[in-house]
Enzyme design. Structure first.
Site, short mmCIF file in Angstrom:
data_model
loop_
_atom_site.label_atom_id
_atom_site.label_comp_id
_atom_site.label_asym_id
_atom_site.label_seq_id
_atom_site.Cartn_x
_atom_site.Cartn_y
_atom_site.Cartn_z
N GLU A 160 7.68 0.57 -2.71
CA GLU A 160 7.69 -0.59 -1.81
C GLU A 160 9.10 -1.16 -1.67
O GLU A 160 9.52 -1.56 -0.59
CB GLU A 160 6.72 -1.65 -2.33
CG GLU A 160 6.29 -2.64 -1.28
CD GLU A 160 5.06 -3.44 -1.71
OE1 GLU A 160 4.77 -3.53 -2.92
OE2 GLU A 160 4.40 -3.97 -0.82
N GLU A 163 10.91 1.06 0.59
CA GLU A 163 10.46 0.85 1.97
C GLU A 163 11.10 -0.40 2.56
O GLU A 163 11.55 -0.41 3.72
CB GLU A 163 8.92 0.73 2.00
CG GLU A 163 8.37 0.63 3.42
CD GLU A 163 6.85 0.41 3.47
OE1 GLU A 163 6.18 0.47 2.42
OE2 GLU A 163 6.35 0.16 4.59
N CYS A 180 -0.97 -4.71 -1.75
CA CYS A 180 -1.69 -4.34 -2.98
C CYS A 180 -2.99 -5.10 -3.17
O CYS A 180 -3.75 -4.78 -4.06
CB CYS A 180 -0.79 -4.48 -4.20
SG CYS A 180 0.27 -5.89 -4.16
N SER A 200 3.14 -3.15 4.28
CA SER A 200 3.79 -2.00 3.67
C SER A 200 2.80 -0.83 3.73
O SER A 200 1.59 -1.03 3.64
CB SER A 200 4.10 -2.33 2.20
OG SER A 200 4.22 -1.15 1.45
N LYS A 239 -11.93 -4.38 -5.30
CA LYS A 239 -11.35 -3.06 -5.57
C LYS A 239 -12.37 -1.94 -5.41
O LYS A 239 -12.00 -0.80 -5.13
CB LYS A 239 -10.73 -3.04 -6.97
CG LYS A 239 -9.46 -3.87 -7.06
CD LYS A 239 -8.27 -3.10 -6.54
CE LYS A 239 -7.07 -4.00 -6.35
NZ LYS A 239 -5.92 -3.30 -5.75
N GLU A 242 -12.16 -1.15 -1.85
CA GLU A 242 -10.90 -0.43 -1.57
C GLU A 242 -11.01 1.04 -1.97
O GLU A 242 -10.60 1.93 -1.23
CB GLU A 242 -9.76 -1.09 -2.35
CG GLU A 242 -8.41 -0.42 -2.10
CD GLU A 242 -7.30 -0.99 -2.98
OE1 GLU A 242 -7.46 -1.03 -4.22
OE2 GLU A 242 -6.26 -1.37 -2.44
N GLU A 247 -9.80 6.74 3.62
CA GLU A 247 -8.46 7.34 3.51
C GLU A 247 -7.99 7.45 2.06
O GLU A 247 -6.94 8.04 1.80
CB GLU A 247 -7.45 6.55 4.35
CG GLU A 247 -7.14 5.15 3.87
CD GLU A 247 -8.06 4.07 4.42
OE1 GLU A 247 -9.22 4.40 4.78
OE2 GLU A 247 -7.66 2.90 4.48
N CYS A 384 -4.20 -12.32 -9.19
CA CYS A 384 -5.32 -11.58 -9.80
C CYS A 384 -5.80 -12.16 -11.13
O CYS A 384 -6.92 -11.91 -11.54
CB CYS A 384 -4.95 -10.13 -10.00
SG CYS A 384 -4.33 -9.34 -8.51
FE1 SF4 Z 1 -6.49 -9.70 -4.32
FE2 SF4 Z 1 -7.94 -11.34 -5.84
FE3 SF4 Z 1 -8.34 -8.71 -5.95
FE4 SF4 Z 1 -6.08 -9.75 -6.94
S1 SF4 Z 1 -8.15 -10.12 -7.72
S2 SF4 Z 1 -6.24 -7.90 -5.66
S3 SF4 Z 1 -5.70 -11.46 -5.52
S4 SF4 Z 1 -8.74 -10.04 -4.17
#
Ligand code: SF4
Length: 460
Positions: A160, A163, A180, A200, A239, A242, A247, A384
């Site tokens: 990053e 970049e 992220c 990014s 997550k 995600e 992809e 987080c």
């Molecule tokens: Fe984003 Fe919250 Fe997940 Fe951290 S814990 S990656 S701030 S959604």
């Protein structure tokens, strides 16, 4: 779309604590009636799960009374804590199956914020650092490799940071946004798809680590990547979404097979009868468990920015950064900016924490009123460490205390680590020398970068 966040209408009393905290107005319902999550709008941050106050008591009525509820949520029978209406769906069964299968190599990674949260679920005081015990617990649970998302956080900085330098020196699209936080990425794709090229192209550390485990890791450990089952321990409910984006399979397999939150890892540790607080401090496995202080601060708002500046400064100027603690980018404010002198360049940066604070920033960008090079955005209140998958806080008075204690433990860990800049991580240097060759190189592009398509409907 598989459900990530839901509200149980049989338990919800309609207090609307969730509605107040939802950053994308995804919760519908009248006061004092059951609320419902609109999955097409939900960014899956799990802040409603943290704030929900309506529950049924397992301790009082026993799990038998709530068997259907338990099954819907994928919870083990040993969970005795209250079942709140707003919840995320747990994938512990899949992890238990993989751990029990002798033909599967179960490899795990844990995010930075997990190690300042997990001990709370075993009665330790708020924000107790449990990095060594976390590694020990994962080993006792039978994971074949105990790796660390922090290793990939250092790799993220290499990619990053490079970049950003590339965009600044080649008149690329600015400001560049961090990518992220999947809640933030989804918010942008849903509400401002026209701005998506500001993101990014880096994948998040979780996804970088997943892709590297099944390629570089498989190669160094002489393991068939098809046999590797990759598990992530995350402070984050988003997550799981995600990891399921189509992809995210550049290793030739799913880069990450399943995600457990910090809370769910605590269920697993309890299920296996492991006394977490009595465990010795152990290390994560090399090479993908080696990390710097810069990686650790990814868990706190401003941390990705600070880590990028520590490395960017040295890559651009060729000199050591004069003050490694970059206090100008720290703090809890929802939107803050700083100008950092990097050689000849005055780098103008912004940090947004708490997704509700991002809208005015994006509106300013659209109106041409924003003069910044690089912006970090995190969905959760202070990054987080305050994620939706962290230990649930029950008392209102605990929230701020927990946020502060977890952030302070993170900075403390950073100060105590022997290496505090991503580009000085010896295992990261080895990764580039022997495998990736250089940041933004061919292999990095294939495994560690992606394009955000701007239409999240295509992600399920
Ligand atoms: Fe984003 Fe919250 Fe997940 Fe951290 S814990 S990656 S701030 S959604």
């Amino acid at each position: 779309m598989t459900t990530v966040i839901a509200i149980d209408d049989k338990i919800c009393t309609g207090c609307q604590e969730c509605t107040k905290v939802c950053p994308n107005l995804a919760i519908e319902g009248l006061p004092h009636q059951a609320q419902k999550v609109d999955e097409t709008k939900c960014v899956m941050c799990g802040q409603c799960v943290q704030k929900c106050k309506s529950y049924v008591s397992v301790a009082e009525h026993g799990f038998g009374a709530y068997e259907t509820v338990r099954k819907e949520r994928g919870l083990p029978e040993t969970v005795t804590e209250p079942l709140f209406a707003a919840h995320n769906v747990c994938h512990l069964d899949e992890v238990l199956r993989a751990l029990a299968d002798p033909n599967v190599e179960t490899w795990v990674q844990s995010a930075p914020a997990v190690r300042v949260g997990i001990a709370e679920d075993f009665g330790a005081s708020l924000g107790t650092l449990g990095a060594g015990k976390l590694a020990a617990a994962l080993r006792r649970l039978g994971f074949n490799k105990v790796y660390d998302t922090n290793f990939a956080a250092d790799v993220t900085i290499m990619e990053e940071g490079s970049e950003l330098i590339h965009r600044v020196t080649n008149k690329g699209l600015l400001p560049m946004f961090t990518s992220c936080c999947p809640g933030w990425v989804r918010y942008l794709e849903l509400n401002y798809p026209e701005l998506r090229h500001h993101l990014s192209t880096c994948k998040s550390p979780q996804q970088m680590q997943g892709a590297l485990m099944k390629t570089y890791g498989a190669k160094t450990q002489k393991t068939d990547p098809k046999k590797i089952y990759s598990v992530s321990i995350m402070p984050c409910t988003c997550k799981q979404y995600e990891s399921g984006r189509p992809e995210m399979a550049d290793s030739g397999q799913r880069d990450v097979d399943v995600v457990l939150t910090t809370r769910e890892l605590a269920y697993l540790i309890k299920l296996k009868g492991i006394d977490f607080l009595s465990l010795p401090d152990e290390k994560f496995d090399l090479p993908m468990g080696d990390y710097t202080g810069a990686a650790e601060i990814f868990g706190v708002t401003g941390g990705v920015m600070e880590a990028a500046l520590r490395t960017g400064y040295e890559l651009i100027t060729g000199q050591a950064i004069p003050a490694i603690d970059i206090k100008a980018v720290r703090g809890p404010d929802g939107f803050r900016t700083a100008a950092i002198q990097v050689g000849e360049l005055t780098l103008k940066v912004g940090i947004v924490t708490g997704l509700k604070n991002v809208k005015p920033v994006l509106e300013d960008l659209k109106a041409g009123k924003l003069d910044l090079h690089f912006i970090e955005v995190m969905t959760c209140p202070e990054g987080c460490v305050t994620g939706g998958g962290q230990p649930k806080l029950v008392l209102d008075t605990d929230f701020q205390a927990a946020y502060e204690a977890r952030a302070e433990a993170t900075y403390q860990h950073d100060r105590e680590l022997p290496v505090r800049k991503s580009h000085e991580n010896p295992s990261v240097k080895k990764l580039y020398d022997s495998f990736l060759k250089k940041p933004l190189g061919e292999e990095s592009h294939k495994l560690l970068h992606t394009t955000y398509c701007g239409d999240p409907k295509h992600h399920h």
